[in-house]
Design a protein around this motif. Structure first.
Motif, short mmCIF file in Angstrom:
data_model
loop_
_atom_site.label_atom_id
_atom_site.label_comp_id
_atom_site.label_asym_id
_atom_site.label_seq_id
_atom_site.Cartn_x
_atom_site.Cartn_y
_atom_site.Cartn_z
N LYS A 165 -3.22 6.28 9.73
CA LYS A 165 -2.09 5.46 9.24
C LYS A 165 -2.10 5.37 7.71
O LYS A 165 -1.07 5.55 7.06
CB LYS A 165 -2.16 4.05 9.85
CG LYS A 165 -2.23 4.04 11.37
CD LYS A 165 -2.31 2.63 11.93
CE LYS A 165 -3.58 1.86 11.61
NZ LYS A 165 -4.80 2.37 12.27
N THR A 166 -3.28 5.09 7.16
CA THR A 166 -3.40 4.95 5.70
C THR A 166 -3.33 6.31 5.01
O THR A 166 -2.79 6.43 3.91
CB THR A 166 -4.71 4.22 5.36
OG1 THR A 166 -4.65 2.91 5.95
CG2 THR A 166 -4.91 4.07 3.86
N GLN A 167 -3.83 7.34 5.66
CA GLN A 167 -3.73 8.69 5.08
C GLN A 167 -2.27 9.13 4.99
O GLN A 167 -1.87 9.76 4.02
CB GLN A 167 -4.56 9.69 5.90
CG GLN A 167 -6.07 9.48 5.78
CD GLN A 167 -6.55 9.57 4.34
OE1 GLN A 167 -6.22 10.49 3.61
NE2 GLN A 167 -7.33 8.58 3.91
N VAL A 197 3.73 -1.03 3.32
CA VAL A 197 2.98 -2.25 3.58
C VAL A 197 1.85 -1.87 4.55
O VAL A 197 2.09 -1.57 5.72
CB VAL A 197 3.85 -3.38 4.18
CG1 VAL A 197 3.02 -4.66 4.32
CG2 VAL A 197 5.08 -3.64 3.33
N ASP A 198 0.63 -1.83 4.02
CA ASP A 198 -0.54 -1.37 4.80
C ASP A 198 -1.60 -2.48 4.78
O ASP A 198 -2.33 -2.61 3.83
CB ASP A 198 -1.07 -0.08 4.18
CG ASP A 198 -2.19 0.56 4.99
OD1 ASP A 198 -2.39 0.17 6.15
OD2 ASP A 198 -2.88 1.45 4.45
N SER A 199 -1.72 -3.30 5.83
CA SER A 199 -0.88 -3.33 7.01
C SER A 199 -0.01 -4.57 6.99
O SER A 199 -0.28 -5.51 6.25
CB SER A 199 -1.78 -3.36 8.25
OG SER A 199 -2.42 -4.64 8.36
N THR A 236 -2.84 -4.79 1.97
CA THR A 236 -3.41 -6.05 2.47
C THR A 236 -4.83 -5.85 2.98
O THR A 236 -5.49 -6.81 3.37
CB THR A 236 -2.54 -6.66 3.60
OG1 THR A 236 -2.68 -5.86 4.77
CG2 THR A 236 -1.09 -6.76 3.21
N GLU A 237 -5.29 -4.60 3.01
CA GLU A 237 -6.62 -4.33 3.55
C GLU A 237 -7.56 -3.73 2.52
O GLU A 237 -8.72 -3.44 2.83
CB GLU A 237 -6.49 -3.39 4.78
CG GLU A 237 -5.65 -4.00 5.91
CD GLU A 237 -5.57 -3.10 7.13
OE1 GLU A 237 -6.04 -1.96 7.10
OE2 GLU A 237 -5.01 -3.58 8.15
N GLY A 238 -7.05 -3.50 1.31
CA GLY A 238 -7.88 -2.93 0.24
C GLY A 238 -8.27 -1.49 0.48
O GLY A 238 -9.37 -1.07 0.13
N THR A 239 -7.35 -0.70 1.05
CA THR A 239 -7.71 0.68 1.39
C THR A 239 -6.96 1.74 0.58
O THR A 239 -7.10 2.92 0.86
CB THR A 239 -7.51 0.95 2.91
OG1 THR A 239 -6.22 0.52 3.30
CG2 THR A 239 -8.55 0.23 3.73
N PHE A 240 -6.18 1.30 -0.43
CA PHE A 240 -5.52 2.30 -1.29
C PHE A 240 -6.56 2.94 -2.20
O PHE A 240 -7.39 2.25 -2.79
CB PHE A 240 -4.42 1.65 -2.13
CG PHE A 240 -3.74 2.62 -3.06
CD1 PHE A 240 -2.94 3.64 -2.55
CD2 PHE A 240 -3.90 2.53 -4.44
CE1 PHE A 240 -2.31 4.55 -3.40
CE2 PHE A 240 -3.27 3.44 -5.30
CZ PHE A 240 -2.47 4.44 -4.77
#
Ligand code: GTP
Ligand code: MG
Length: 243
Positions: A38-40, A126-128, A67-71
């Motif tokens: 999803k983030t990829q 918007v993730d997530s 919102t998850e700090g994954t960028f």
């Protein structure tokens, strides 16, 4: 009405499933288990949105609410290079914000609307969508309140998509049912209940395949579409989502 633009995902198979790519003026939701891609896909879309329209892009800027700090900015570099774009310029066109509470997330959307009226944006990520609601509203007694606030957030997203002809890509988690004291997640059940199910124009389910292979299925689409329940396979590569 502004013309809808379709933005390539980097995978022909995924584009085909979507009828050409993710659409502006619409909400595309991807849910699925952890590491399902999803983030990829979000990172790949950050780049593809900036491609010229004759190359499957939207020729526009990107807003990323994390919102998850994954960028990962460094993840953008090889993806930009794959598409022959200058990584620095690509990064400059991504407006990034980390949200820490659901209220913060909502206020960021209000601020973005002002920016979007001044500059040409074509994608909002918007993730997530759900992570902060799960943190800020715990316990069964708060569920009705949570769903009401979630509905407000989603109606904001729909307004942005329509007003600025922007593609909204939001990721969603799967539900986690407490069972015997252990949290067991169901990889086929999206979180957010009916409220979230009704917001997305198209809902994609991701799951893991062999190695870097991922499987995507289109589900419960709130638009007339011939792509319902189709399954396609894509890969996560150093250059982002691909076939
Ligand atoms: P959650 O947010 O945990 O629910 O998962 P997700 O669906 O967002 O998963 P994500 O998109 O973060 O996918 C993670 C997977 O992408 C990893 O398991 C790797 O297979 C792949 N991946 C992550 N980073 C890279 C990278 O830099 N290069 C390549 N080739 N693959 C990567
Ligand atoms: Mg993720």
């Amino acid at each position: 009405r502004k013309a809808v633009i379709k933005i390539t995902t980097g995978s022909q198979a995924l584009d085909e499933l979507l009828g050409g790519g993710i659409e502006t003026n619409a909400i595309t939701e991807a849910f699925g288990e952890f590491r399902s891609g999803k983030t990829q896909l979000a990172h790949t879309l950050c780049v593809c949105t900036q491609l010229p329209t004759n190359m499957g892009g939207g020729n526009g800027k990107v807003a990323f609410i994390d919102t998850e700090g994954t960028f990962r900015p460094d993840r953008i570099v090889p993806i930009a290079e794959r598409f022959g774009m200058d990584p620095g310029a690509v990064l400059d066109n991504i407006i990034y914000a980390r949200a820490y509470t659901y209220e913060h997330q909502y206020n960021l959307l209000l601020g973005l609307a002002a920016k979007m009226s001044e500059e040409p944006f074509r994608l909002l990520i918007v993730d997530s969508i759900i992570a902060l609601f799960r943190v800020d509203f715990t316990g069964r007694g708060e569920l009705a309140d949570r769903q009401q606030k979630l509905a407000q957030m989603l109606s904001r997203l729909i307004k942005i998509a329509e007003e600025f002809n922007v593609a909204v890509y939001m990721t969603n988690q799967v539900i986690a049912d407490p069972g015997g004291g252990v949290f067991i997640s169901d990889p086929k059940k999206p979180a957010g209940g009916h409220v979230l199910a009704h917001a997305a124009t198209i809902r994609l389910m991701f799951r893991k395949g062999k190695g870097e292979q991922r499987v995507c299925k289109s589900e419960s689409i709130n638009c007339s579409s011939i792509f319902l329940n189709k399954t396609h396979i894509f890969q996560i590569t150093p250059g982002g989502i691909a076939d």
